[in-house]
Scaffold this motif. Structure first.
Motif, PDB file in Angstrom:
ATOM      1  N   ILE A   1     -35.373 -16.521  17.562  1.00  0.00           N
ATOM      2  CA  ILE A   1     -36.048 -15.233  17.407  1.00  0.00           C
ATOM      3  C   ILE A   1     -37.513 -15.305  17.813  1.00  0.00           C
ATOM      4  N   HIS A   2     -38.073 -16.526  17.880  1.00  0.00           N
ATOM      5  CA  HIS A   2     -39.480 -16.677  18.224  1.00  0.00           C
ATOM      6  C   HIS A   2     -39.710 -16.844  19.725  1.00  0.00           C
ATOM      7  N   GLU A   3     -38.660 -16.940  20.524  1.00  0.00           N
ATOM      8  CA  GLU A   3     -38.837 -17.051  21.966  1.00  0.00           C
ATOM      9  C   GLU A   3     -39.397 -15.742  22.515  1.00  0.00           C
ATOM     10  N   GLN A   4     -40.063 -15.816  23.637  1.00  0.00           N
ATOM     11  CA  GLN A   4     -40.759 -14.665  24.197  1.00  0.00           C
ATOM     12  C   GLN A   4     -40.010 -14.098  25.392  1.00  0.00           C
ATOM     13  N   ILE A   5     -39.669 -12.820  25.295  1.00  0.00           N
ATOM     14  CA  ILE A   5     -39.061 -12.111  26.422  1.00  0.00           C
ATOM     15  C   ILE A   5     -40.118 -11.923  27.511  1.00  0.00           C
ATOM     16  N   SER A   6     -39.719 -12.007  28.764  1.00  0.00           N
ATOM     17  CA  SER A   6     -40.676 -11.843  29.859  1.00  0.00           C
ATOM     18  C   SER A   6     -41.135 -10.399  29.962  1.00  0.00           C
ATOM     19  N   SER A   7     -42.309 -10.204  30.524  1.00  0.00           N
ATOM     20  CA  SER A   7     -42.832  -8.846  30.712  1.00  0.00           C
ATOM     21  C   SER A   7     -41.941  -8.056  31.670  1.00  0.00           C
ATOM     22  N   ALA A   8     -41.323  -8.753  32.617  1.00  0.00           N
ATOM     23  CA  ALA A   8     -40.425  -8.077  33.552  1.00  0.00           C
ATOM     24  C   ALA A   8     -39.206  -7.524  32.814  1.00  0.00           C
ATOM     25  N   ASP A   9     -38.671  -8.303  31.863  1.00  0.00           N
ATOM     26  CA  ASP A   9     -37.544  -7.828  31.066  1.00  0.00           C
ATOM     27  C   ASP A   9     -37.950  -6.645  30.188  1.00  0.00           C
ATOM     28  N   GLU A  10     -39.138  -6.701  29.616  1.00  0.00           N
ATOM     29  CA  GLU A  10     -39.626  -5.602  28.780  1.00  0.00           C
ATOM     30  C   GLU A  10     -39.715  -4.308  29.591  1.00  0.00           C
ATOM     31  N   LEU A  11     -40.271  -4.417  30.797  1.00  0.00           N
ATOM     32  CA  LEU A  11     -40.415  -3.246  31.655  1.00  0.00           C
ATOM     33  C   LEU A  11     -39.048  -2.721  32.086  1.00  0.00           C
ATOM     34  N   PHE A  12     -38.148  -3.645  32.419  1.00  0.00           N
ATOM     35  CA  PHE A  12     -36.792  -3.268  32.821  1.00  0.00           C
ATOM     36  C   PHE A  12     -36.103  -2.466  31.722  1.00  0.00           C
ATOM     37  N   LEU A  13     -36.189  -2.931  30.485  1.00  0.00           N
ATOM     38  CA  LEU A  13     -35.505  -2.253  29.389  1.00  0.00           C
ATOM     39  C   LEU A  13     -36.129  -0.891  29.107  1.00  0.00           C
ATOM     40  N   ALA A  14     -37.446  -0.798  29.182  1.00  0.00           N
ATOM     41  CA  ALA A  14     -38.109   0.485  28.944  1.00  0.00           C
ATOM     42  C   ALA A  14     -37.680   1.515  29.981  1.00  0.00           C
ATOM     43  N   ARG A  15     -37.630   1.118  31.235  1.00  0.00           N
ATOM     44  CA  ARG A  15     -37.215   2.035  32.294  1.00  0.00           C
ATOM     45  C   ARG A  15     -35.748   2.419  32.157  1.00  0.00           C
ATOM     46  N   LEU A  16     -34.926   1.447  31.824  1.00  0.00           N
ATOM     47  CA  LEU A  16     -33.500   1.706  31.692  1.00  0.00           C
ATOM     48  C   LEU A  16     -33.226   2.645  30.513  1.00  0.00           C
ATOM     49  N   ALA A  17     -33.927   2.444  29.390  1.00  0.00           N
ATOM     50  CA  ALA A  17     -33.746   3.307  28.225  1.00  0.00           C
ATOM     51  C   ALA A  17     -34.127   4.750  28.551  1.00  0.00           C
ATOM     52  N   ALA A  18     -35.214   4.925  29.306  1.00  0.00           N
ATOM     53  CA  ALA A  18     -35.625   6.273  29.707  1.00  0.00           C
ATOM     54  C   ALA A  18     -34.575   6.903  30.606  1.00  0.00           C
ATOM     55  N   GLU A  19     -33.988   6.102  31.475  1.00  0.00           N
ATOM     56  CA  GLU A  19     -32.940   6.586  32.377  1.00  0.00           C
ATOM     57  C   GLU A  19     -31.701   7.030  31.601  1.00  0.00           C
ATOM     58  N   VAL A  20     -31.303   6.226  30.632  1.00  0.00           N
ATOM     59  CA  VAL A  20     -30.129   6.572  29.818  1.00  0.00           C
ATOM     60  C   VAL A  20     -30.378   7.864  29.043  1.00  0.00           C
ATOM     61  N   SER A  21     -31.571   8.007  28.480  1.00  0.00           N
ATOM     62  CA  SER A  21     -31.910   9.211  27.727  1.00  0.00           C
ATOM     63  C   SER A  21     -31.816  10.456  28.589  1.00  0.00           C
ATOM     64  N   GLU A  22     -32.393  10.381  29.775  1.00  0.00           N
ATOM     65  CA  GLU A  22     -32.440  11.552  30.654  1.00  0.00           C
ATOM     66  C   GLU A  22     -31.082  11.863  31.265  1.00  0.00           C
ATOM     67  N   CYS A  23     -30.386  10.834  31.721  1.00  0.00           N
ATOM     68  CA  CYS A  23     -29.120  11.052  32.435  1.00  0.00           C
ATOM     69  C   CYS A  23     -27.957  11.415  31.516  1.00  0.00           C
ATOM     70  N   HIS A  24     -27.920  10.809  30.337  1.00  0.00           N
ATOM     71  CA  HIS A  24     -26.770  10.999  29.466  1.00  0.00           C
ATOM     72  C   HIS A  24     -27.017  11.975  28.318  1.00  0.00           C
ATOM     73  N   PHE A  25     -28.277  12.141  27.928  1.00  0.00           N
ATOM     74  CA  PHE A  25     -28.564  13.001  26.789  1.00  0.00           C
ATOM     75  C   PHE A  25     -29.512  14.156  27.130  1.00  0.00           C
ATOM     76  N   ARG A  26     -29.972  14.187  28.384  1.00  0.00           N
ATOM     77  CA  ARG A  26     -30.803  15.270  28.891  1.00  0.00           C
ATOM     78  C   ARG A  26     -32.073  15.497  28.073  1.00  0.00           C
ATOM     79  N   ALA A  27     -32.558  14.437  27.454  1.00  0.00           N
ATOM     80  CA  ALA A  27     -33.782  14.547  26.660  1.00  0.00           C
ATOM     81  C   ALA A  27     -34.349  13.157  26.434  1.00  0.00           C
ATOM     82  N   PRO A  28     -35.659  13.043  26.311  1.00  0.00           N
ATOM     83  CA  PRO A  28     -36.245  11.727  26.045  1.00  0.00           C
ATOM     84  C   PRO A  28     -35.892  11.263  24.637  1.00  0.00           C
ATOM     85  N   SER A  29     -35.713   9.961  24.470  1.00  0.00           N
ATOM     86  CA  SER A  29     -35.408   9.408  23.156  1.00  0.00           C
ATOM     87  C   SER A  29     -36.698   9.208  22.375  1.00  0.00           C
TER      88      SER A  29
END
Length: 219
Positions: free
Chosen positions: A8-36
């Motif tokens: 749990i103490h290992e560090q996720i890369s900044s690239a992974d953090e950015l990837f997940l943030a963008r993907l979450a926004a995409e899922v919100s807009e495409c599947h739920f038509r609203a930001p989460s």
């Protein structure tokens, strides 16, 4: 394939953090038509959507059965520490259902090295430990969606994009439908979950890499 142990103490890369943030926004807009309004981030989920506990008397005495029923009641009341203590005698005699519930409680309590304990206990029925790929939890007073870091590129198995999208969608769907712990996957939830693109490939990948899925743990 067994699930690898994650620190749990290992560090996720900044690239992974950015990837997940963008993907979450995409899922919100495409599947739920609203930001989460719930933050989605990498982590190690403590929640599990395993089947609700069931009692199989087996060779238990009447006294043992009463004790096991009491342990389940404590679990349902979310008194996890007391439930853990009540279940320990049943874990000691390798009672399968009690052992499964005990593992779930270890996750809820975030017990150190719970995964090592779970691997030993799981030998009652299997040599493989299956873990949740995502969960919605309250951390420091804020509701967040946790995506298991085992799906990340920097710390995990570098899951295909569709897998991370599916797990994110699955957790957002819980929030949108307001599902309850008592009935996490009602018929409407399952119907919408099954409509996710590339779902078959995604479920197969998750099962191969020892993550729980709504369809069960084995391919």
């Amino acid at each position: 394939m067994g699930a690898r142990r994650f620190n749990i103490h290992e560090q996720i890369s900044s690239a992974d953090e950015l990837f997940l943030a963008r993907l979450a926004a995409e899922v919100s807009e495409c599947h739920f038509r609203a930001p989460s309004h719930i933050r989605v981030r990498w982590g190690i989920p403590s929640a599990s959507e395993a089947d609700e506990p069931k009692l199989h008397p087996g060779d238990l005495t009447k006294v043992q059965l009463c004790d096991l029923e009491a342990a389940v009641v404590l679990f349902l009341k979310q008194d996890y520490a007391a439930a853990k203590s009540a279940l320990e005698p049943f874990v000691a005699i390798n009672h399968e259902e009690a052992s499964k519930l005990y593992i779930k409680i270890l996750q809820k309590l975030r017990v150190a090295d719970w995964d090592k304990i779970a691997r030993r206990i799981n030998r009652v029925s299997t040599d493989t430990l299956f873990v949740p790929a995502g969960s919605t939890e309250v951390i420091d007073g804020q509701k967040v969606i946790l995506i298991h870091q085992g799906l990340s590129k920097s710390l995990g198995h570098d899951a295909p994009r569709c897998v991370v999208k599916y797990v994110t969608h699955h957790e957002m769907l819980h929030e949108q439908l307001g599902t309850s712990p008592e009935d996490p996957h009602p018929p409407l939830f399952r119907r919408l979950d099954r409509s996710f693109p590339e779902r078959s490939r995604t479920i197969a990948w998750l099962q191969k890499h020892s993550f729980h899925t709504i369809d069960g743990v084995r391919a």
